[in-house]
Design a protein around this motif. Structure first.
Motif, mmCIF file in Angstrom:
data_model
loop_
_atom_site.group_PDB
_atom_site.id
_atom_site.type_symbol
_atom_site.label_atom_id
_atom_site.label_comp_id
_atom_site.label_asym_id
_atom_site.label_seq_id
_atom_site.Cartn_x
_atom_site.Cartn_y
_atom_site.Cartn_z
ATOM 1 N N ALA A 280 -82.003 -65.425 20.409
ATOM 2 C CA ALA A 280 -81.374 -64.647 21.483
ATOM 3 C C ALA A 280 -80.106 -65.322 21.988
ATOM 4 C CB ALA A 280 -82.345 -64.470 22.640
ATOM 5 N N ILE A 281 -79.108 -64.484 22.303
ATOM 6 C CA ILE A 281 -77.916 -64.941 23.022
ATOM 7 C C ILE A 281 -78.050 -64.414 24.444
ATOM 8 C CG2 ILE A 281 -75.403 -64.697 23.245
ATOM 9 C CD1 ILE A 281 -75.252 -64.404 20.203
ATOM 10 N N LEU A 282 -77.869 -65.277 25.443
ATOM 11 C CA LEU A 282 -77.937 -64.826 26.834
ATOM 12 C C LEU A 282 -76.508 -64.577 27.329
ATOM 13 C CD1 LEU A 282 -80.586 -67.236 28.456
ATOM 14 C CD2 LEU A 282 -80.934 -65.301 26.929
ATOM 15 N N ILE A 283 -76.285 -63.374 27.888
ATOM 16 C CA ILE A 283 -74.963 -63.084 28.448
ATOM 17 C C ILE A 283 -75.101 -62.619 29.894
ATOM 18 C CG2 ILE A 283 -74.076 -62.396 26.177
ATOM 19 C CD1 ILE A 283 -73.904 -59.489 27.338
ATOM 20 N N GLY A 284 -74.020 -62.765 30.660
ATOM 21 C CA GLY A 284 -74.008 -62.299 32.038
ATOM 22 C C GLY A 284 -72.583 -62.309 32.538
ATOM 23 N N HIS A 285 -72.383 -61.810 33.742
ATOM 24 C CA HIS A 285 -71.025 -61.772 34.293
ATOM 25 C C HIS A 285 -70.695 -63.090 35.002
ATOM 26 C CE1 HIS A 285 -67.333 -60.118 35.762
ATOM 27 N NE2 HIS A 285 -67.663 -60.433 37.002
ATOM 28 N N VAL A 286 -71.379 -63.354 36.117
ATOM 29 C CA VAL A 286 -71.098 -64.580 36.880
ATOM 30 C C VAL A 286 -71.818 -65.757 36.215
ATOM 31 C CG1 VAL A 286 -71.295 -65.729 39.111
ATOM 32 C CG2 VAL A 286 -70.949 -63.248 39.025
ATOM 33 N N PRO A 287 -71.092 -66.768 35.773
ATOM 34 C CA PRO A 287 -71.750 -67.876 35.064
ATOM 35 C C PRO A 287 -72.475 -68.825 36.014
ATOM 36 C CG PRO A 287 -69.395 -68.297 35.229
ATOM 37 C CD PRO A 287 -69.629 -66.945 35.861
ATOM 38 N N PRO A 288 -73.427 -69.576 35.482
ATOM 39 C CA PRO A 288 -74.181 -70.525 36.323
ATOM 40 C C PRO A 288 -73.369 -71.781 36.626
ATOM 41 C CG PRO A 288 -74.994 -70.595 34.058
ATOM 42 C CD PRO A 288 -73.935 -69.534 34.095
ATOM 43 N N ALA A 289 -72.195 -71.596 37.263
ATOM 44 C CA ALA A 289 -71.337 -72.734 37.588
ATOM 45 C C ALA A 289 -72.033 -73.608 38.621
ATOM 46 C CB ALA A 289 -69.996 -72.242 38.131
ATOM 47 N N TRP A 290 -71.985 -74.898 38.412
ATOM 48 C CA TRP A 290 -72.697 -75.792 39.314
ATOM 49 C C TRP A 290 -71.994 -77.144 39.357
ATOM 50 C CZ3 TRP A 290 -76.237 -73.891 42.442
ATOM 51 C CH2 TRP A 290 -76.954 -74.796 43.233
#
Ligand SMILES: *[C@@H]1O[C@H](CO)[C@@H](O)[C@H](O)[C@H]1NC(C)=O
Ligand SMILES: *[C@@H]1O[C@H](CO)[C@@H](O)[C@H](O)[C@H]1NC(C)=O
Ligand SMILES: *[C@@H]1O[C@H](CO)[C@@H](O)[C@H](O)[C@H]1NC(C)=O
Ligand SMILES: *[C@@H]1O[C@H](CO)[C@@H](O)[C@H](O)[C@H]1NC(C)=O
Ligand SMILES: *[C@@H]1O[C@H](CO)[C@@H](O)[C@H](O)[C@H]1NC(C)=O
Length: 651
Positions: A280-290
């Motif tokens: 699986a490739i996980l995609i999203g809009h707002v990245p988990p910036a930390w």
């Protein structure tokens, strides 16, 4: 109607295999097989942040969002301004995709924001406008990817030539950032707008949460759905339920929260992937910036994401996001998923509830602006004016660099003391870490961009690119064996990790489906907006900005975690590495670094002074973050003048 007829056709076409389907959860028996004449290319497209703006006017003033006034708003968009995209840019971009990429890729990931920003008080946004903008963008994307009469779909259950997987952006909803738990008008609207993309089996999941997964490559047996053995899926996450700026939800720890539900879903579905041999490739809009200057997600969501990603590292091929407009990457440390960050307590949000608090929220937007403190570090806001926010964007990049500096160093003595570098990074493959790749936008905050990934197809296709399918019989037996071993659903919160006998996942060691590189394309708007040249009637051409497989500065031999750890070290300090001690056993990394060292030394002798070489990779990283529109020198000068009198950290 549409779907039913497709399903019926698929079932009629594949009567001999219809019996082998294994029902999993709510999925009905859907069987289909990829046409064996189809070719596999080992490439996919990432596009993000189109932001089409119907109010954009050629020749308007960028100071007025290119909505009015006299200025130099270009025909195809205004680079390095906060104007959104004219439709002409969307058309040219998708036209270029049609002419140059459509027949060379296997699927598309599309990470959101197909509506304009809420940035002009004179023209407030409305839900209808946002949905219309998305509908129109979708119809243009469908025009590119619909099958023609003589073509077959890669996925026999779809009408598209290749699968396209969209995800929700924070500007695709009204008001932006604020999304209530579903089912809601928003989720129902997008279930309709995206009906050509969503698998029927995921409708109910999508209507509830705005997330879903879609298979994008058939199994080794050529099949799709539950009888697929192996294959690849893309998980489209709804990051609005993780997003710190969504005041309608509160993190991922409380059972009542949609973020909690999404994390449970993610865990269960990744387990299904593992059981089916799928990746699986996980995609999203707002990245988990930390980082120290930016935490985009609620901490409780961030931690779960990091832990889940670590536990399913045998399944996950990569993490791909948009939203930030800056071309960059992040390294997630699974150790940080376990403990509270630097003793900082989690901020509890005041949650909105009901209509009146929505008014409070809107009221806050219009009244809540305090004078900014010029010396403090502003949090980087990708929605702000790209030139005005160069300072905060560079502070953000600087904070990423600081995070990279905390990574164990392959050269340091401390590594030797605790049993070597490999031990510090979670073994030979660096399994302590995950890499998130953030693609820059189509909207010309800098220049418009597209990214084409390449992945390993060894064993999946023959030399001509034709699919190599295993026979159905073999797979049937194998699959049956696997299913009987399926473990019970875990009761404890932390999901099971991979079986210790499993080889490391595709994000860690090179194998089929591992990401091998990407080509970063950009559109030189300076050229195409030139009134003298007058490119109105020409097809615009995206150009290669860099290609990770040939790039002499990043030198990424592939996109595995280990390769990115190496790049992160070079970004921290690109001065010549110390020459390895004699007698020290050479690892692959050492050989590369030695090579690097020798070449650097030779070059230095020839012409460059020591100063010029320093931070070479870091400077390139910054330059690329801004898609080549702003040189590191400019950034430095800009910073110095913007924050005169404040201490300026060196870029
Ligand atoms: C398929 O049809 C398109 C037009 O719909 C045409 O341009 C193309 O040449 C055709 N390809 C083949 C292989 O017949
Ligand atoms: C699969 O199973 C069938 C009967 O169940 C058997 O005849 C066949 O040889 C098996 N194939 C393999 C590859 O084991
Ligand atoms: C793909 O992976 C295989 C190992 O499964 C490896 O031998 C091959 O070199 C890889 N191909 C590329 C292009 O990296
Ligand atoms: C973009 O085009 C302009 C005008 O043709 C040219 O001067 C400039 O060097 C180009 N920029 C890049 C990054 O290629
Ligand atoms: C190019 O587009 C601009 C703006 O739409 C227009 O003013 C100009 O006449 C066009 N030129 C040609 C040759 O069509």
């Amino acid at each position: 109607m549409f779907w039913t007829s497709f399903l019926t056709t698929a079932l009629l076409l594949a009567p001999s295999v219809a019996g082998v389907a294994v029902p999993v959860d709510h999925e009905p028996l859907i069987i289909g097989k990829t046409d064996s004449n189809r070719k596999l290319h080992g490439r996919f497209l990432h596009m993000t942040d189109f932001h089409p703006d119907p109010f954009y006017i050629d020749g308007a003033s960028p100071d007025q969002k290119c909505h009015r006034g006299d200025g130099d708003a270009g025909h195809f968009g205004s680079p390095t301004t906060s104007c959104d995209s004219p439709w002409s840019l969307i058309d040219e971009t998708l036209g270029w995709v049609r002419n140059n990429l459509r027949d060379k890729i296997d699927f598309v990931v599309w990470t959101g924001d197909s509506a304009r920003h809420d940035n002009d008080d004179a023209i407030p946004r409305s839900p209808t406008q946002i949905y219309d903008s998305n509908r129109k963008t979708v119809s243009k994307v469908l025009d590119v990817f619909r099958t023609t009469d003589n073509e077959t779909s890669l996925n026999p259950l779809s009408s598209l030539f290749v699968p396209v997987v969209p995800t929700l952006g924070n500007n695709d909803i009204f008001p932006h950032n604020i999304m209530e738990p579903g089912p809601s008008q928003v989720t129902r609207q997008y279930a309709d707008i995206w009906r050509s993309f969503l698998p029927e089996t995921q409708y109910h999941v999508f209507e509830k949460g705005g997330y879903y997964w879609q298979q994008v490559l058939p199994g080794r047996n050529g099949e799709w759905g539950p009888s697929s053995d192996g294959g690849l899926a893309v998980f489209s996450l709804n990051t609005l339920y993780f997003f710190n700026s969504n005041a309608a939800v509160d993190g991922c720890d409380k059972r009542s929260e949609p973020g909690y539900e999404q994390m449970e879903w993610l865990k269960n579905q990744l387990q299904i992937m593992r059981d089916r041999n799928m990746k699986a490739i996980l995609i999203g809009h707002v990245p988990p910036a930390w980082t120290s200057t930016k935490q985009s997600w609620d901490e409780t969501c961030w931690k779960k994401y990091v832990l889940w990603s670590k536990q399913y590292r045998d399944v996950i091929v990569g993490h791909i996001y948009g939203h930030m407009n800056l071309d960059h990457f992040m390294i997630l440390d699974s150790h940080k998923g376990l403990k509270p960050r630097d003793g900082k307590k989690r901020k509890h949000k005041k949650k909105l509830g009901g209509k009146s608090s929505m008014f409070d929220y809107i009221f806050q937007i219009f009244t809540g602006n305090e004078e900014p403190d010029v010396c403090s570090v502003d949090e980087f806001d990708p929605e702000a004016d790209p030139i005005m926010s160069v300072t905060s964007a560079s502070d953000y990049l600087q904070s990423l660099r600081e995070e990279f500096a905390e990574l164990p160093s392959p050269n340091a003595n401390q590594a030797a003391e605790v049993g070597g570098y490999d031990k510090l990074i979670g073994g030979k493959w660096g399994e302590r870490y995950m890499v998130t790749l953030v693609g820059p936008s189509v909207v010309p905050n800098y220049f418009p961009t597209l990214r084409v990934f390449e992945y390993n197809i060894t064993g999946l296709a023959d030399e001509t690119g034709s699919f190599k399918f295993t026979s159905s019989d073999d797979v049937t037996n194998e699959t049956k064996g696997k299913k009987s071993k399926k473990p019970k659903k875990p009761k404890i919160e932390l999901p099971h990790g991979p079986s210790p006998t499993e080889p490391p996942g595709p994000a860690y060691s090179m194998q089929p489906l591992s990401l091998t590189g990407y080509t970063q394309y950009f559109l030189n708007l300076t050229k195409y907006n030139d009134p003298v040249e007058n490119f109105n009637n020409t097809n615009v051409e995206f150009e290669v900005e860099y290609d990770t497989r040939t790039d002499k500065i990043y030198k990424l031999k592939d996109l595995t975690v280990r390769s990115y750890l190496k790049l992160a070290h070079k970004i921290v300090d690109a001065t010549a590495p110390t020459k390895p001690k004699k007698g020290h056993k050479k690892s692959e990394d050492d050989v590369d670094d030695e090579d690097h060292y020798d070449r650097q030394r030779k070059k230095k002798k020839k012409k460059h002074g020591k100063k010029k070489k320093r931070d070479r990779v870091w400077h390139k990283f910054v330059e690329r973050a801004f898609v080549g529109t702003i040189s590191p020198d400019q950034v430095k000068n800009f910073r110095a003048s913007a924050v005169e009198g404040c201490e300026v950290s060196e870029l």
